[in-house]
Design a protein around this motif. Structure first.
Motif, PDB file in Angstrom:
ATOM      1  N   SER A  41       0.830  -1.210   0.000  1.00  0.00           N
ATOM      2  CA  SER A  41       0.000   0.000   0.000  1.00  0.00           C
ATOM      3  C   SER A  41       0.861   1.255   0.000  1.00  0.00           C
ATOM      4  O   SER A  41       0.573   2.236  -0.711  1.00  0.00           O
ATOM      5  N   THR A  43       3.892   1.613  -1.072  1.00  0.00           N
ATOM      6  CA  THR A  43       4.540   1.740  -2.382  1.00  0.00           C
ATOM      7  C   THR A  43       3.589   2.335  -3.409  1.00  0.00           C
ATOM      8  O   THR A  43       3.937   3.244  -4.186  1.00  0.00           O
ATOM      9  N   ALA A  44       2.363   1.830  -3.385  1.00  0.00           N
ATOM     10  CA  ALA A  44       1.374   2.340  -4.348  1.00  0.00           C
ATOM     11  C   ALA A  44       1.070   3.810  -4.102  1.00  0.00           C
ATOM     12  O   ALA A  44       0.985   4.628  -5.033  1.00  0.00           O
ATOM     13  N   VAL A  45       0.919   4.181  -2.808  1.00  0.00           N
ATOM     14  CA  VAL A  45       0.624   5.585  -2.485  1.00  0.00           C
ATOM     15  C   VAL A  45       1.781   6.488  -2.877  1.00  0.00           C
ATOM     16  O   VAL A  45       1.602   7.574  -3.446  1.00  0.00           O
ATOM     17  N   THR A  46       3.004   6.034  -2.552  1.00  0.00           N
ATOM     18  CA  THR A  46       4.184   6.846  -2.856  1.00  0.00           C
ATOM     19  C   THR A  46       4.361   7.043  -4.352  1.00  0.00           C
ATOM     20  O   THR A  46       4.641   8.150  -4.847  1.00  0.00           O
ATOM     21  N   GLU A  47       4.224   5.951  -5.094  1.00  0.00           N
ATOM     22  CA  GLU A  47       4.374   6.057  -6.546  1.00  0.00           C
ATOM     23  C   GLU A  47       3.308   6.967  -7.132  1.00  0.00           C
ATOM     24  O   GLU A  47       3.583   7.810  -8.012  1.00  0.00           O
ATOM     25  N   ASN A  48       2.104   6.847  -6.665  1.00  0.00           N
ATOM     26  CA  ASN A  48       1.014   7.686  -7.173  1.00  0.00           C
ATOM     27  C   ASN A  48       1.282   9.167  -6.848  1.00  0.00           C
ATOM     28  O   ASN A  48       1.067  10.062  -7.668  1.00  0.00           O
ATOM     29  N   TYR A  49       1.744   9.392  -5.604  1.00  0.00           N
ATOM     30  CA  TYR A  49       2.033  10.759  -5.187  1.00  0.00           C
ATOM     31  C   TYR A  49       3.170  11.360  -6.026  1.00  0.00           C
ATOM     32  O   TYR A  49       3.109  12.518  -6.459  1.00  0.00           O
ATOM     33  N   GLU A  51       4.080  10.517  -9.047  1.00  0.00           N
ATOM     34  CA  GLU A  51       3.619  10.772 -10.413  1.00  0.00           C
ATOM     35  C   GLU A  51       2.805  12.061 -10.476  1.00  0.00           C
ATOM     36  O   GLU A  51       2.986  12.906 -11.372  1.00  0.00           O
ATOM     37  N   ARG A  52       1.902  12.262  -9.530  1.00  0.00           N
ATOM     38  CA  ARG A  52       1.073  13.470  -9.547  1.00  0.00           C
ATOM     39  C   ARG A  52       1.896  14.727  -9.276  1.00  0.00           C
ATOM     40  O   ARG A  52       1.669  15.791  -9.851  1.00  0.00           O
ATOM     41  N   ASP A 121       0.110  17.131  -1.304  1.00  0.00           N
ATOM     42  CA  ASP A 121      -0.728  16.180  -0.522  1.00  0.00           C
ATOM     43  C   ASP A 121       0.006  15.734   0.740  1.00  0.00           C
ATOM     44  O   ASP A 121       1.240  15.602   0.755  1.00  0.00           O
ATOM     45  N   THR A 126      -2.243  10.070   4.463  1.00  0.00           N
ATOM     46  CA  THR A 126      -2.754   9.021   3.563  1.00  0.00           C
ATOM     47  C   THR A 126      -2.252   7.638   3.976  1.00  0.00           C
ATOM     48  O   THR A 126      -3.006   6.663   4.017  1.00  0.00           O
TER      49      THR A 126
END
Length: 458
Positions: A41, A43-49, A51-52, A121, A126
């Motif tokens: 989770s 990793t997914a949040v960090t990568e998404n953050y 990218e944005r 963010d 998160t």
């Protein structure tokens, strides 16, 4: 012995080891699963953050290059903080409205600028929102696993507690179905089974002992009922008797019949049965004989009446033998009747010390309903001189065994009687009893034995 030790090991590993393995396994599974979910989770949040943030930074940089921007503190190009790798940063405002962070790298025409929005963010919040549900799920799963692990031990313990409760309320045959729980639980379960078996055996032994005690009390009561309460007195005669009890309740008895004319009857009887039936038959026969003989009718008529009653009431093949001697006060003779009794009347003369026996014919009581008994019954007279002794004894007197199993026999019993015939009645009875007990040594008397004697005064 090895099989017993193997049985103790058959329960498996112990409670501590089983509990440790269960909890450790649960922790590994739950912790591993929770860690995997958290890392994935995060990793997914960090990568998404990332990218944005990169996309918004590129867009903001294009906007700043095509528009106006200035340092947050005023217009100009002052440098701010410096970072590793020759990168510096300073707060700026793009288009006079958007706060940003300007990152520079390089010099002159090679300078690279990246405008990063200052408002970003909250990744920590998160991540916290992701981790807390995972941790809550981890706790719930851990509680469930712990409850399952505990139930593996509490279930057999509850079964054992139930077994103990059943045993405590006198149900020693109860067996609880105890499964699992490790070697300690298995050992405890086997120990309870052994205790239950021992309690069951003890209970059976207690019941058997109670039954024997009640039987012994009944035996004593029946034997007391078969024996006369006292020895009567007869002028000119010294009368006495003793009774030796065998290991099993029997019906042998003796009695004294006092008649209204002053005569005294001496009675010794054996019963052709054993145990409680013999005692009941003996008690019945004694009651019939006392009633019939005390009326003073002819002895043969009295015995014929008793025979009819017994033949009607007792089982076929069961009988009662009787040896009866009736003494008259001051008389020189006695009346003798024998109804199938094995041992005769013994008379030891005072004048010559010789033994004489008298055994009139007769059939045992209860074998025949009347005609044959009446024909075979005989009455004889026996002279009794001053100093003479008469002895009546049950058949068991001749059947006493010694330590080798050899019986005393009739001749051996006669010799013991003759050897003490000249003593007073009391001393004669004590001596004869001691002789019989000495002959048997440590052996028990095979059956009840009654001995009645009388000596005419000199």
């Amino acid at each position: 012995m090895s099989r017993g030790r193997g049985a103790e090991r058959s329960g498996g590993i112990g409670l501590a080891a089983r509990f440790t393995f269960a909890i450790a396994g649960a922790l590994v599974l739950v912790g591993g699963g929770a860690g995997y979910l958290i890392v994935r989770s995060a990793t997914a949040v960090t990568e998404n953050y990332a990218e944005r943030l990169l996309a918004s930074s590129v867009a903001l940089s294009e906007r700043a290059e095509s528009g106006a921007w200035r340092a947050a503190g005023g217009t100009g190009t002052r440098r701010g903080e410096r970072h590793e790798g020759g990168v510096s940063s300073e707060p700026v405002r793009v288009d006079g409205a958007v706060d940003a962070e300007l990152f520079r790298a390089g010099e002159g025409s090679a300078e690279v600028r990246l405008f990063v929005p200052a408002e970003r963010d909250d990744v920590g919040r998160t991540l916290l929102g992701l981790v807390l549900p995972i941790l809550a799920a981890m706790v719930l799963v851990g509680v469930g696993v712990a409850w399952w692990a505990a139930s593996q031990f509490t279930s057999p313990l509850r079964a054992i507690i139930k077994s103990v409760r059943q045993i405590s309320i006198h149900d020693p045959r109860y067996r609880g179905r105890v499964g699992g729980g490790g070697s300690e639980i298995a050992s405890l379960s086997r120990a309870l089974d052994r205790m239950s078996d021992e309690l069951s055996e003890a209970r059976e032994a207690e019941l058997e002992l109670d039954a024997r005690e009640r039987e012994a009390e009944l035996t004593g009561a029946v034997r007391d009922a078969l024996m006369p309460l006292a020895t009567p007195l007869l002028a000119g005669f010294d009368v006495g008797a003793f009774h030796l009890a065998g290991p099993e309740l029997g019906g042998a008895f003796h009695d004294f019949i006092e008649l209204d004319d002053g005569s005294l009857g001496l009675l010794v009887c054996d019963v052709g049965a054993s145990g409680a039936p013999a005692a009941l038959i003996g008690a019945t026969a004694r009651a019939f004989l006392r009633s019939a003989l005390r009326r003073g009718d002819e002895v043969t008529a009295a015995l014929a009446e008793v025979n009819r009653e017994l033949a009607r009431d007792v089982l076929r093949g069961t009988w009662v033998s009787a040896l009866y001697v009736q003494l008259e006060p001051g008389g020189d003779a006695a009346t003798v009747v024998c109804a199938g009794h094995r041992l005769p009347v013994l008379r030891i003369g005072a004048a010559d010390g010789k033994l004489r026996v008298l055994q009139p014919g007769g059939l045992a009581l209860g074998l025949d309903k009347g005609p044959v008994f009446a024909r075979r019954l005989d009455v004889q007279r026996l002279e009794v001189a001053p100093g003479d002794r008469l002895v009546l004894a049950g058949a068991a007197a001749a059947g006493l065994p010694d330590e080798n199993g050899d019986e005393l026999g009739e001749r051996g019993f006669y010799q013991l009687v003759v050897g003490r015939a000249g003593l007073s009645t009391d001393r004669f009875l004590r001596g004869l009893r001691a002789d019989l007990e000495a002959f048997c040594a440590d052996e028990v008397f095979p059956a009840d034995l009654s001995v009645v004697t009388v000596r005419r005064d000199d």
